[in-house]
Design an enzyme around this catalytic site. Sequence first.
Site, PDB file in Angstrom:
ATOM      1  N   ASN A 172       7.169 -32.387   3.132  1.00 39.89           N
ATOM      2  CA  ASN A 172       8.226 -31.523   3.657  1.00 39.89           C
ATOM      3  C   ASN A 172       7.995 -31.260   5.141  1.00 39.89           C
ATOM      4  OD1 ASN A 172      10.471 -29.389   3.189  1.00 39.89           O
ATOM      5  ND2 ASN A 172       8.853 -28.264   4.229  1.00 39.89           N
ATOM      6  N   TYR A 176       8.611 -23.739  11.972  1.00 42.98           N
ATOM      7  CA  TYR A 176       8.256 -22.340  11.770  1.00 42.98           C
ATOM      8  C   TYR A 176       7.456 -21.851  12.971  1.00 42.98           C
ATOM      9  CZ  TYR A 176       8.992 -24.240   7.073  1.00 42.98           C
ATOM     10  OH  TYR A 176       9.502 -24.911   5.988  1.00 42.98           O
ATOM     11  N   TRP A 190       6.834 -18.275   7.763  1.00 45.83           N
ATOM     12  CA  TRP A 190       7.904 -19.012   7.085  1.00 45.83           C
ATOM     13  C   TRP A 190       8.520 -18.128   6.015  1.00 45.83           C
ATOM     14  CZ3 TRP A 190       4.130 -23.462   5.524  1.00 45.83           C
ATOM     15  CH2 TRP A 190       3.147 -22.984   4.671  1.00 45.83           C
ATOM     16  N   GLY A 195      11.006 -24.734   2.601  1.00 48.44           N
ATOM     17  CA  GLY A 195      10.223 -25.775   1.944  1.00 48.44           C
ATOM     18  C   GLY A 195       8.727 -25.592   2.057  1.00 48.44           C
ATOM     19  N   ASP A 287      13.640 -12.279  18.952  1.00 47.47           N
ATOM     20  CA  ASP A 287      14.114 -13.474  18.256  1.00 47.47           C
ATOM     21  C   ASP A 287      15.587 -13.745  18.546  1.00 47.47           C
ATOM     22  OD1 ASP A 287      15.740 -12.007  16.339  1.00 47.47           O
ATOM     23  OD2 ASP A 287      13.883 -11.457  15.324  1.00 47.47           O
TER      24      ASP A 287
END
EC number: 4.1.1.98
Length: 488
Positions: A172, A176, A190, A195, A287
């Site tokens: 995967n 992140y 994450w 995933g 963010d």
Amino acid sequence: MKYSDLRDFIAQLESRELLKRIDYPVSPHLEMTVVSDKVLRSGGPALLFTNTPNYDMPVLTNLFGTVERVALGMGEESIVALREIGKLLAALKEPDPPKGFKDAFSKLPLLKQALNMAPKYVSGAECQTHVWEKDEVDLTLLPIQTCWPGDVAPLITWGLVTTRGPHQSRENMGIYRQQLLSKNKLIMRWLSHRGGALDYQAWQQEYPKERFPVAVTLGADPATILAAVTPVPDTLSEYAFAGLLRGQRTRLTRCIGNDLHVPASAEIVLEGYLEPGNEAPEGPYGDHTGYYNEVQSFPVFTVERITHRDKPIYHSTYTGRPPDEPAILGVALNEVFIPLLQKQFPEIVDFYLPPEGCSYRLAVVTIKKQYPGHAKRIMMAVWSFLRQFMYTKFVIVCDDDVDARNWQDVIWAMTTRMDPSRDTVMVENTPIDYLDFASPVSGLGSKMGMDATSKWPGETQREWGKPITMDEDVLNRVNGYWSLLGLK
């Protein structure tokens, strides 16, 4: 545009004057954010900071700072061509059964092309030219950005994380962010639905006391990075899809200390592990919402080994209130999503994720309405069909006479075709982005669907309004003598 790796892509951008080298000393502590943000907001080039104070590595930012460069990274020349990539993904995700012998043969080239793009495994890779191990491992030697004044520590933002769950052959890939803790430790942030986190959860259940191997690539080629954020069908690996975009097979090499594979041409690779139960508080960080997020605990990533190319390039970005690089990326990927949705729901005319809605939190859909309740079916479709829309809080559905990308049109439809009680759908206790502090519980919140379509019998008992339009013959007649009126 076809290219072999990140350096080839940089060279081609520079030849098109789409990348600018910055030789003046600019610090990765806040200053690079200011410069990158100013350039991005003006639609400027990608930036390669060649003179980073106290560091020996150049820093690449704004690589995907325009839709044009995202398209180039996906092997195309314009955003229009991204629809074709979406059609390719739709065909691979749910291929139509052949209508006959001739049609079956016509589909073979597509299948053959996908199969031929399986990764190529190599040894002696460029990314392992130099190896730091044991006491040599020192993450503070990397020019990791501190993006905002309130950030708690430097933050890796473009780390391509490779994991593999127990008893799985497929690896995967996910992107992140990772907070710098010390010379050999990062915090792996994450979300539990992603995933990498799912692989780790499965590993802890199977091997509760064993270390979980992880590899982080810094400076992968654009196609590989973009494949990690694109809804690639489960039948096709992200590496194979990256090969399709790039026009040549992805070269992978095995990590030195574990069985994971990373792009052979990567600039820098971090090898290490997560120790079950070892977590640390992450944040706060500014963010993509335009706010600082709350502090939460996430797994600690212990770096055992750093490998890199000769004269490596550190790839970085910042996130903040849109527009930022993820928002630009979202605008481009929007075009890839449309054919995927239309394959399953042909009545969809357009689909738009406004960048000011943090790229995924609000969607506007226009449809050719066919029956009462149709809009509500489309709301549920958006929330459930692709995992990329799991965190979409608001879905507005309009008729096809509305331009989904024009807020004047959308607001007109909402205020003239909606009754708040009848046409609003509320769904409680659904997955929500952990960064969404507006939700009552971290990671769990509600969703709202708004039916801004004209109502059919069964949805209303009243006579529905008919939109005003001018007679076409009159319009043509007036347009014919307009120039004689002395008006501009």
